[in-house]
Design an enzyme around this catalytic site. Structure first.
Site, short mmCIF file in Angstrom:
data_model
loop_
_atom_site.label_atom_id
_atom_site.label_comp_id
_atom_site.label_asym_id
_atom_site.label_seq_id
_atom_site.Cartn_x
_atom_site.Cartn_y
_atom_site.Cartn_z
N THR A 66 1.86 1.24 -0.89
CA THR A 66 0.91 0.46 -1.67
C THR A 66 -0.18 -0.18 -0.81
O THR A 66 -0.02 -0.30 0.41
CB THR A 66 1.67 -0.66 -2.44
OG1 THR A 66 0.74 -1.46 -3.16
CG2 THR A 66 2.44 -1.55 -1.48
N ASP A 94 3.46 4.96 -5.19
CA ASP A 94 2.45 3.91 -5.27
C ASP A 94 2.89 2.87 -6.30
O ASP A 94 3.75 3.14 -7.15
CB ASP A 94 1.12 4.56 -5.68
CG ASP A 94 0.04 3.54 -6.01
OD1 ASP A 94 -0.19 2.67 -5.18
OD2 ASP A 94 -0.55 3.63 -7.10
N ASP A 128 0.49 -0.05 -8.11
CA ASP A 128 -0.46 -0.30 -9.19
C ASP A 128 -0.96 0.99 -9.82
O ASP A 128 -1.43 1.90 -9.13
CB ASP A 128 -1.65 -1.10 -8.66
CG ASP A 128 -1.25 -2.50 -8.27
OD1 ASP A 128 -1.14 -3.36 -9.15
OD2 ASP A 128 -1.02 -2.73 -7.06
N LYS A 138 -1.92 5.73 4.03
CA LYS A 138 -0.61 6.02 3.45
C LYS A 138 -0.09 7.37 3.96
O LYS A 138 1.11 7.54 4.18
CB LYS A 138 -0.70 6.03 1.93
CG LYS A 138 -0.95 4.67 1.30
CD LYS A 138 -0.87 4.75 -0.22
CE LYS A 138 -1.17 3.43 -0.89
NZ LYS A 138 -0.99 3.48 -2.36
N SER A 182 -4.69 6.68 -7.45
CA SER A 182 -6.02 6.28 -6.99
C SER A 182 -6.37 6.89 -5.64
O SER A 182 -5.52 7.50 -4.98
CB SER A 182 -6.10 4.75 -6.89
OG SER A 182 -5.92 4.16 -8.16
#
Length: 296
Positions: free
Chosen positions: A44, A10, A12, A215, A239
């Site tokens: 992402t 990922d 962020d 994802k 997240s």
């Protein structure tokens, strides 16, 4: 011995530090991983062209799972697979968001479309929130807004009606609000839609994609394409939009700064994004090696 393995990372809160930068340590570790045959994949919620801009000066090219799994691009930038939202459904969503005065971003093939007055809406929300709660950290709110605006590829539109052209694919709709009640109202509006994937990637947003776009699904597709069994995949994130890939990867790893839900499903927790947690995972992997069954 080179490792036949896939590592989905990922951006962020994971590869990017609090300054929205990839640390020198993470860049070097990713290069070493690629030298040793590990297929590095960036996974992402961002658009692929934004990812390319972030990596422009790193000397690293990777597969990119973008828009929370709605797109997959090859290292050369060519589109490999895409799962856009149904256009009528997307327009219906955008019509409601505009009517209710939400800030939104629409991820397409070459642009992120956003309302001309969107940033003004967020500024008003921020001012109201700070006025009502003087103890709030206003710098944290400003930082969240600036991070949102730092993406590449924005195109400002006067209305969602500019997106009606059949040639404009809509992969992801991100909704952002500093008003928690407003954000929850939006979430509740869409949470029971059985033709949508609904995820969140930060404190002030939720995101909408096609029901088959995630994802996790993209990771499965890409692993199959590259001939790498899921048992030899690693997924790293922080997240809830990382949940699907962390839960199906051979080894799901949570960042030290990850939310508790992600830590609870991960097989391992690494250092935080400000402590080069990705580099820590890669360096341990290269030291330990495939023969010791790192992903088992």
């Amino acid at each position: 011995m080179k490792l036949k393995m896939l590592m989905a990372i990922d951006l962020d809160g994971t590869l990017l530090n609090k300054h929205n930068e990839i640390s020198r340590e993470n860049i070097q570790a990713m290069k070493e991983a690629q030298k040793n045959g590990i297929e590095i994949v960036v996974a992402t919620g961002r658009a692929h062209f934004d990812v390319q801009e972030i990596f422009k000066h790193t000397g690293i090219r990777t597969w990119i799972i973008g828009a929370n799994g709605a797109t997959i691009h090859k290292p050369n930038g060519q589109l490999f697979l895409s799962t856009p939202l149904d256009k009528d459904k997307a327009i219906e969503i955008l019509q409601w968001l505009e009517q209710e005065e939400y800030y939104y971003e629409v991820f397409s093939d070459s642009a992120i479309f956003t309302p001309q007055k969107g940033r003004e809406l967020l500024s008003i929300e921020m001012d109201r929130l700070i006025s009502a709660n003087p103890e709030l950290d206003s710098e944290e709110l400003k930082s969240a807004a600036l991070k949102q605006y730092s993406q590449s590829g924005f195109v400002f539109i006067s209305s969602y009606k500019e997106l009606l052209k059949p040639s404009i694919n809509i992969y992801n709709i991100l909704v952002f609000s500093f008003d928690k009640e407003k954000l929850n109202r939006g979430w509740n509006k869409f949470q029971d839609c059985n033709d949508l994937t609904l995820v969140t990637s930060a404190n002030y947003n939720f995101e909408l994609e096609h029901i088959e776009a995630s994802k996790g699904n993209a990771l499965k597709i890409l692993a199959k394409e590259l001939g790498i069994p899921l048992s030899q995949t690693i997924a790293i994130g922080d997240s809830m939009n990382d949940y699907s890939m962390i839960s199906i990867a051979g080894k799901g790893i949570a960042m030290g700064n990850a939310c508790e839900e992600i830590k609870n499903i991960a097989k391992e927790v690494t250092l935080s994004n400000d402590e080069h947690g990705v580099a820590y995972v890669i360096n341990r992997l290269l030291k330990k090696g495939y023969k010791n069954g790192y992903c088992s």
